[in-house]
Write a protein that holds these residues in place. Structure first.
Motif, mmCIF file in Angstrom:
data_model
loop_
_atom_site.group_PDB
_atom_site.id
_atom_site.type_symbol
_atom_site.label_atom_id
_atom_site.label_comp_id
_atom_site.label_asym_id
_atom_site.label_seq_id
_atom_site.Cartn_x
_atom_site.Cartn_y
_atom_site.Cartn_z
ATOM 1 N N VAL A 212 0.664 -1.362 0.173
ATOM 2 C CA VAL A 212 -0.058 -0.101 0.055
ATOM 3 C C VAL A 212 0.795 1.329 -0.030
ATOM 4 O O VAL A 212 2.008 1.154 0.810
ATOM 5 N N VAL A 213 0.367 2.368 -0.923
ATOM 6 C CA VAL A 213 1.131 3.520 -0.602
ATOM 7 C C VAL A 213 -0.080 4.519 -0.445
ATOM 8 O O VAL A 213 -1.350 4.544 -0.781
ATOM 9 N N ALA A 214 0.148 5.359 0.651
ATOM 10 C CA ALA A 214 -0.986 6.157 1.176
ATOM 11 C C ALA A 214 -0.978 7.893 0.539
ATOM 12 O O ALA A 214 0.266 8.109 0.576
ATOM 13 N N VAL A 215 -1.817 8.154 0.265
ATOM 14 C CA VAL A 215 -1.975 9.674 -0.149
ATOM 15 C C VAL A 215 -2.839 10.582 0.931
ATOM 16 O O VAL A 215 -3.874 10.171 1.233
ATOM 17 N N GLU A 216 -2.367 11.505 1.438
ATOM 18 C CA GLU A 216 -2.993 12.243 2.654
ATOM 19 C C GLU A 216 -2.420 13.750 2.567
ATOM 20 O O GLU A 216 -1.346 13.818 2.557
ATOM 21 N N PRO A 217 -3.205 14.776 2.061
ATOM 22 C CA PRO A 217 -2.696 16.329 2.197
ATOM 23 C C PRO A 217 -2.333 16.547 3.616
ATOM 24 O O PRO A 217 -1.636 17.888 3.634
ATOM 25 N N SER A 218 -3.057 16.285 4.756
ATOM 26 C CA SER A 218 -2.789 16.884 5.895
ATOM 27 C C SER A 218 -1.760 16.477 6.783
ATOM 28 O O SER A 218 -1.327 15.128 6.707
ATOM 29 N N ALA A 219 -0.797 17.440 6.877
ATOM 30 C CA ALA A 219 0.521 16.948 7.664
ATOM 31 C C ALA A 219 0.279 16.476 9.105
ATOM 32 O O ALA A 219 0.923 15.478 9.520
ATOM 33 N N LEU A 220 -0.767 16.929 9.626
ATOM 34 C CA LEU A 220 -1.010 16.532 10.831
ATOM 35 C C LEU A 220 -1.330 15.038 10.802
ATOM 36 O O LEU A 220 -1.152 14.161 11.658
ATOM 37 N N MET A 221 -2.267 14.940 9.906
ATOM 38 C CA MET A 221 -2.865 13.539 10.037
ATOM 39 C C MET A 221 -1.580 12.304 9.367
ATOM 40 O O MET A 221 -1.667 11.553 9.965
ATOM 41 N N ARG A 222 -0.595 12.933 8.610
ATOM 42 C CA ARG A 222 0.217 12.034 8.296
ATOM 43 C C ARG A 222 1.035 11.804 9.397
ATOM 44 O O ARG A 222 1.756 10.740 9.637
ATOM 45 N N SER A 223 1.382 12.793 10.353
ATOM 46 C CA SER A 223 2.052 12.451 11.567
ATOM 47 C C SER A 223 1.466 11.556 12.366
ATOM 48 O O SER A 223 2.213 11.084 13.319
ATOM 49 N N ASN A 224 0.099 11.288 12.453
ATOM 50 C CA ASN A 224 -0.621 10.544 13.332
ATOM 51 C C ASN A 224 -0.627 9.109 12.857
ATOM 52 O O ASN A 224 -1.250 8.369 13.411
ATOM 53 N N ARG A 225 -0.138 8.625 11.682
ATOM 54 C CA ARG A 225 -0.116 7.457 11.028
ATOM 55 C C ARG A 225 0.859 6.594 12.344
ATOM 56 O O ARG A 225 1.973 6.969 12.385
ATOM 57 N N PRO A 226 0.179 5.297 12.393
ATOM 58 C CA PRO A 226 1.104 4.638 13.312
ATOM 59 C C PRO A 226 2.492 4.081 12.837
ATOM 60 O O PRO A 226 2.520 3.995 11.767
ATOM 61 N N ALA A 227 3.274 3.823 13.837
ATOM 62 C CA ALA A 227 4.728 3.067 13.198
ATOM 63 C C ALA A 227 4.222 1.792 12.558
ATOM 64 O O ALA A 227 3.465 0.983 12.810
ATOM 65 N N GLY A 228 4.757 1.545 11.402
ATOM 66 C CA GLY A 228 4.730 0.395 10.557
ATOM 67 C C GLY A 228 3.579 0.638 9.399
ATOM 68 O O GLY A 228 3.296 -0.079 8.883
ATOM 69 N N ALA A 229 3.011 1.716 9.593
ATOM 70 C CA ALA A 229 1.955 2.157 8.462
ATOM 71 C C ALA A 229 2.501 2.228 7.072
ATOM 72 O O ALA A 229 3.828 2.469 6.884
ATOM 73 N N ALA A 230 1.684 2.104 6.045
ATOM 74 C CA ALA A 230 2.071 2.366 4.786
ATOM 75 C C ALA A 230 2.756 3.479 4.618
ATOM 76 O O ALA A 230 2.458 4.438 5.195
ATOM 77 N N PRO A 231 4.008 3.954 3.521
ATOM 78 C CA PRO A 231 4.310 4.907 3.404
ATOM 79 C C PRO A 231 3.412 6.112 2.912
ATOM 80 O O PRO A 231 2.463 5.507 2.209
#
Length: 248
Positions: A55-74
């Motif tokens: 999986v490759v993730a796409v997310e515009p919000s920097a805060l949401m990206r920073s809250n992704r858990p360890a081991g989550a998709a790039p």
């Protein structure tokens, strides 16, 4: 408020109440079919990303990206309308509870189709939003939100752009994912500010509307009025509240 700004404001509360519900995840993952590579657009903190695929993730919000858990998709900082990938780069594209936040849903859907041979979108069709007591009795302002007006024509849009099959997905009464509709059988949950902070609708309607709705709900729970109107729901295990899986 622009979507990225909204989530940079409310996103800190997402990990506490927004998580994968296996009963919602199951049809999403099944719809991905034999796809081995998947792009998750509007990925947020990573709920519903399948662990058994690349999986490759796409997310515009920097805060949401920073809250992704360890081991989550790039995760790539980008928007649905301008995906930074080549044509056909993925076997499948998925988008979960994000379509109503896109500035141009039609363009975003065309981008999903461009970068993947299979498209799976999970969203809520709100044409019958008043079937949900929270909207009908406490948040009628929901109908006036631009993103929700977009969802009013969701199935038509998907049919035109994706030629998608539309499948209903009932919301469990004990839904683990703190969606706007998740607590239909647990009305007291909406009195919890932590729960509301992880639901974009509350941030979108504004603090005055939120306060009025919460005070009215609290009063109705205390007086028994809520149970008089909606007590029959407590006997149900799941409910169709407009959740739809679009598969193309």
């Amino acid at each position: 408020m622009p979507t990225t700004q909204l989530y940079d404001t409310i996103g800190a509360g997402y990990p506490a109440t927004r998580r994968t519900d296996p009963r919602i995840a199951r049809p999403i993952w099944t719809a991905l079919g034999d796809a081995r590579t998947v792009v998750n657009v509007g990925a947020g903190t990573g709920s519903y990303e399948p662990a058994d695929r690349a999986v490759v993730a796409v997310e515009p919000s920097a805060l949401m990206r920073s809250n992704r858990p360890a081991g989550a998709a790039p995760c790539v900082g980008a928007t649905a309308e301008r995906l930074p990938f080549a044509d056909g780069a993925f076997d499948a594209a998925m988008a979960v509870c994000t379509l109503h936040h896109w500035s141009d849903p039609e363009a975003g859907l065309r981008e999903l189709r461009r970068v993947a041979r299979r498209v799976v979108v999970f969203a809520f069709d709100t044409r019958e939003a008043d079937h949900f007591w929270l909207t009908r009795d406490y948040l009628p302002e929901l109908h006036d939100l631009p993103g929700v007006r977009t969802l009013d024509r969701l199935t038509d849009l998907a049919a035109d752009v994706l030629d998608a099959e539309v499948r209903p997905v009932p919301v469990p009464g004990d839904c683990a994912d703190g969606l706007y509709e998740a607590y239909w059988r647990r009305p007291e949950a909406y009195l919890d500010a932590r729960v509301r902070r992880a639901i974009s609708v509350w941030g979108a309607v504004g603090p005055d509307v939120e306060q009025r709705a919460v005070e009215r709900l609290r009063a109705d729970l205390d007086s028994g009025a809520w149970h008089e109107r909606n007590g029959h729901l407590l006997e149900l295990d799941e409910l169709d509240l407009g959740a739809r899986l679009l598969v193309a």
